[in-house]
Motif scaffolding. Structure first.
Motif, PDB file in Angstrom:
ATOM      1  N   GLU A  77      -2.309 -32.909   8.449  1.00 52.28           N
ATOM      2  CA  GLU A  77      -2.977 -31.869   7.674  1.00 52.28           C
ATOM      3  C   GLU A  77      -1.862 -30.938   7.238  1.00 52.28           C
ATOM      4  N   TYR A  78      -1.683 -30.791   5.930  1.00 51.15           N
ATOM      5  CA  TYR A  78      -0.579 -29.983   5.417  1.00 51.15           C
ATOM      6  C   TYR A  78      -1.130 -28.831   4.596  1.00 51.15           C
ATOM      7  N   HIS A  79      -0.656 -27.638   4.926  1.00 51.69           N
ATOM      8  CA  HIS A  79      -1.050 -26.425   4.208  1.00 51.69           C
ATOM      9  C   HIS A  79       0.228 -25.726   3.740  1.00 51.69           C
ATOM     10  N   PRO A  80       0.507 -25.758   2.414  1.00 48.30           N
ATOM     11  CA  PRO A  80       1.733 -25.113   1.923  1.00 48.30           C
ATOM     12  C   PRO A  80       1.836 -23.681   2.441  1.00 48.30           C
ATOM     13  N   TYR A  81       3.056 -23.317   2.799  1.00 47.47           N
ATOM     14  CA  TYR A  81       3.414 -21.987   3.308  1.00 47.47           C
ATOM     15  C   TYR A  81       2.893 -21.714   4.723  1.00 47.47           C
ATOM     16  N   ARG A  82       2.094 -22.625   5.287  1.00 53.09           N
ATOM     17  CA  ARG A  82       1.632 -22.447   6.668  1.00 53.09           C
ATOM     18  C   ARG A  82       2.165 -23.539   7.579  1.00 53.09           C
ATOM     19  N   GLY A  83       2.312 -24.744   7.058  1.00 51.93           N
ATOM     20  CA  GLY A  83       2.863 -25.832   7.852  1.00 51.93           C
ATOM     21  C   GLY A  83       1.959 -27.040   7.925  1.00 51.93           C
ATOM     22  N   ALA A  84       2.234 -27.868   8.900  1.00 55.26           N
ATOM     23  CA  ALA A  84       1.507 -29.131   9.035  1.00 55.26           C
ATOM     24  C   ALA A  84       1.246 -29.417  10.505  1.00 55.26           C
ATOM     25  N   ARG A  85       0.223 -30.225  10.729  1.00 50.62           N
ATOM     26  CA  ARG A  85      -0.046 -30.729  12.076  1.00 50.62           C
ATOM     27  C   ARG A  85      -0.583 -32.143  11.946  1.00 50.62           C
ATOM     28  N   LEU A  86      -0.375 -32.904  12.984  1.00 50.75           N
ATOM     29  CA  LEU A  86      -0.807 -34.297  12.994  1.00 50.75           C
ATOM     30  C   LEU A  86      -2.321 -34.407  13.053  1.00 50.75           C
ATOM     31  N   THR A  87      -2.855 -35.390  12.347  1.00 51.58           N
ATOM     32  CA  THR A  87      -4.252 -35.765  12.524  1.00 51.58           C
ATOM     33  C   THR A  87      -4.303 -36.677  13.748  1.00 51.58           C
ATOM     34  N   GLU A  88      -5.467 -37.046  14.174  1.00 55.47           N
ATOM     35  CA  GLU A  88      -5.579 -37.952  15.323  1.00 55.47           C
ATOM     36  C   GLU A  88      -4.889 -39.279  15.014  1.00 55.47           C
ATOM     37  N   GLU A  89      -5.068 -39.802  13.807  1.00 59.80           N
ATOM     38  CA  GLU A  89      -4.420 -41.058  13.426  1.00 59.80           C
ATOM     39  C   GLU A  89      -2.897 -40.900  13.424  1.00 59.80           C
ATOM     40  N   GLY A  90      -2.393 -39.795  12.888  1.00 65.83           N
ATOM     41  CA  GLY A  90      -0.962 -39.529  12.889  1.00 65.83           C
ATOM     42  C   GLY A  90      -0.410 -39.410  14.294  1.00 65.83           C
ATOM     43  N   ARG A  91      -1.180 -38.768  15.173  1.00 67.82           N
ATOM     44  CA  ARG A  91      -0.776 -38.613  16.564  1.00 67.82           C
ATOM     45  C   ARG A  91      -0.690 -39.986  17.245  1.00 67.82           C
ATOM     46  N   GLU A  92      -1.635 -40.861  16.976  1.00 69.37           N
ATOM     47  CA  GLU A  92      -1.614 -42.208  17.561  1.00 69.37           C
ATOM     48  C   GLU A  92      -0.384 -42.983  17.112  1.00 69.37           C
ATOM     49  N   ILE A  93      -0.074 -42.902  15.820  1.00 68.56           N
ATOM     50  CA  ILE A  93       1.103 -43.594  15.287  1.00 68.56           C
ATOM     51  C   ILE A  93       2.360 -43.052  15.944  1.00 68.56           C
ATOM     52  N   ALA A  94       2.478 -41.738  16.017  1.00 66.95           N
ATOM     53  CA  ALA A  94       3.658 -41.112  16.619  1.00 66.95           C
ATOM     54  C   ALA A  94       3.796 -41.508  18.090  1.00 66.95           C
ATOM     55  N   ARG A  95       2.704 -41.499  18.812  1.00 62.34           N
ATOM     56  CA  ARG A  95       2.756 -41.867  20.235  1.00 62.34           C
ATOM     57  C   ARG A  95       3.180 -43.324  20.413  1.00 62.34           C
ATOM     58  N   GLU A  96       2.701 -44.189  19.551  1.00 58.01           N
ATOM     59  CA  GLU A  96       3.076 -45.610  19.639  1.00 58.01           C
ATOM     60  C   GLU A  96       4.570 -45.782  19.347  1.00 58.01           C
ATOM     61  N   LEU A  97       5.102 -45.025  18.391  1.00 56.87           N
ATOM     62  CA  LEU A  97       6.530 -45.093  18.105  1.00 56.87           C
ATOM     63  C   LEU A  97       7.351 -44.569  19.277  1.00 56.87           C
ATOM     64  N   VAL A  98       6.890 -43.503  19.892  1.00 56.49           N
ATOM     65  CA  VAL A  98       7.586 -42.957  21.059  1.00 56.49           C
ATOM     66  C   VAL A  98       7.540 -43.968  22.208  1.00 56.49           C
ATOM     67  N   ARG A  99       6.405 -44.603  22.395  1.00 58.43           N
ATOM     68  CA  ARG A  99       6.265 -45.635  23.438  1.00 58.43           C
ATOM     69  C   ARG A  99       7.218 -46.793  23.161  1.00 58.43           C
ATOM     70  N   ALA A 100       7.249 -47.264  21.901  1.00 56.27           N
ATOM     71  CA  ALA A 100       8.138 -48.361  21.530  1.00 56.27           C
ATOM     72  C   ALA A 100       9.587 -47.982  21.811  1.00 56.27           C
ATOM     73  N   HIS A 101       9.946 -46.784  21.419  1.00 49.98           N
ATOM     74  CA  HIS A 101      11.316 -46.315  21.617  1.00 49.98           C
ATOM     75  C   HIS A 101      11.687 -46.333  23.103  1.00 49.98           C
ATOM     76  N   GLY A 102      10.804 -45.822  23.936  1.00 47.54           N
ATOM     77  CA  GLY A 102      11.071 -45.771  25.369  1.00 47.54           C
ATOM     78  C   GLY A 102      11.196 -47.149  25.992  1.00 47.54           C
ATOM     79  N   LEU A 103      10.269 -48.036  25.655  1.00 47.24           N
ATOM     80  CA  LEU A 103      10.327 -49.397  26.206  1.00 47.24           C
ATOM     81  C   LEU A 103      11.598 -50.108  25.764  1.00 47.24           C
ATOM     82  N   LEU A 104      11.923 -49.972  24.493  1.00 50.77           N
ATOM     83  CA  LEU A 104      13.111 -50.637  23.967  1.00 50.77           C
ATOM     84  C   LEU A 104      14.387 -50.079  24.587  1.00 50.77           C
ATOM     85  N   MET A 105      14.447 -48.766  24.767  1.00 48.39           N
ATOM     86  CA  MET A 105      15.630 -48.170  25.383  1.00 48.39           C
ATOM     87  C   MET A 105      15.849 -48.709  26.794  1.00 48.39           C
ATOM     88  N   VAL A 106      14.792 -48.740  27.578  1.00 49.63           N
ATOM     89  CA  VAL A 106      14.913 -49.233  28.954  1.00 49.63           C
ATOM     90  C   VAL A 106      15.328 -50.703  28.953  1.00 49.63           C
TER      91      VAL A 106
END
Length: 131
Positions: free
Chosen positions: A59-88
């Motif tokens: 959700e993006y509001h010019p001059y106020r900023g942005a925050r993740l939607t639930e779908e965006g949060r899921e994508i971000a969490r999956e990328l963070v999970r992938a990164h962690g598993l791959l690093m280990v």
């Protein structure tokens, strides 16, 4: 809504938004703080946030900023999970240095499937139980 590809750049923005929202407890992340974190210009951030909003990931509001939607949060969490598993895996199984594992995981996280991650996690769990 048309299907939008999760490119490495888009994924990096989503991950950084997730981090900034969690670290600072921010309801909205400002364009300036995101630009500073990603070392890019404010105008670049604005353009990307508009594209991410069109995809339904922020959700993006010019001059106020942005925050993740639930779908965006899921994508971000999956990328963070992938990164962690791959690093280990890269460090423990293949002997990468921590710095090299981090860099390689950053690249690979954008190119592995959720099925691969499930198999990798299962394999890693089976190896951790074999002491």
């Amino acid at each position: 809504m048309p299907q939008t590809e999760i490119t490495p750049a888009r994924g990096d923005y989503l991950k950084r938004l997730l981090q900034l929202q969690a670290d600072g407890g921010m309801a909205c992340v400002t364009t300036g703080s995101l630009a500073n974190e990603l070392n890019v210009r404010d105008a670049s951030v604005t353009g990307m946030l508009e594209r991410l909003a069109q995809a339904g990931w922020v959700e993006y509001h010019p001059y106020r900023g942005a925050r993740l939607t639930e779908e965006g949060r899921e994508i971000a969490r999956e990328l963070v999970r992938a990164h962690g598993l791959l690093m280990v895996f890269l460090h423990d199984a293949l002997g990468y240095t921590p710095e090299a594992a981090r860099a390689e995981a950053e690249h690979l996280e954008h190119h592995v499937s959720s099925v691969f991650l499930e198999h990798l996690e299962r394999w890693m769990n089976s190896k951790s139980g074999q002491h």
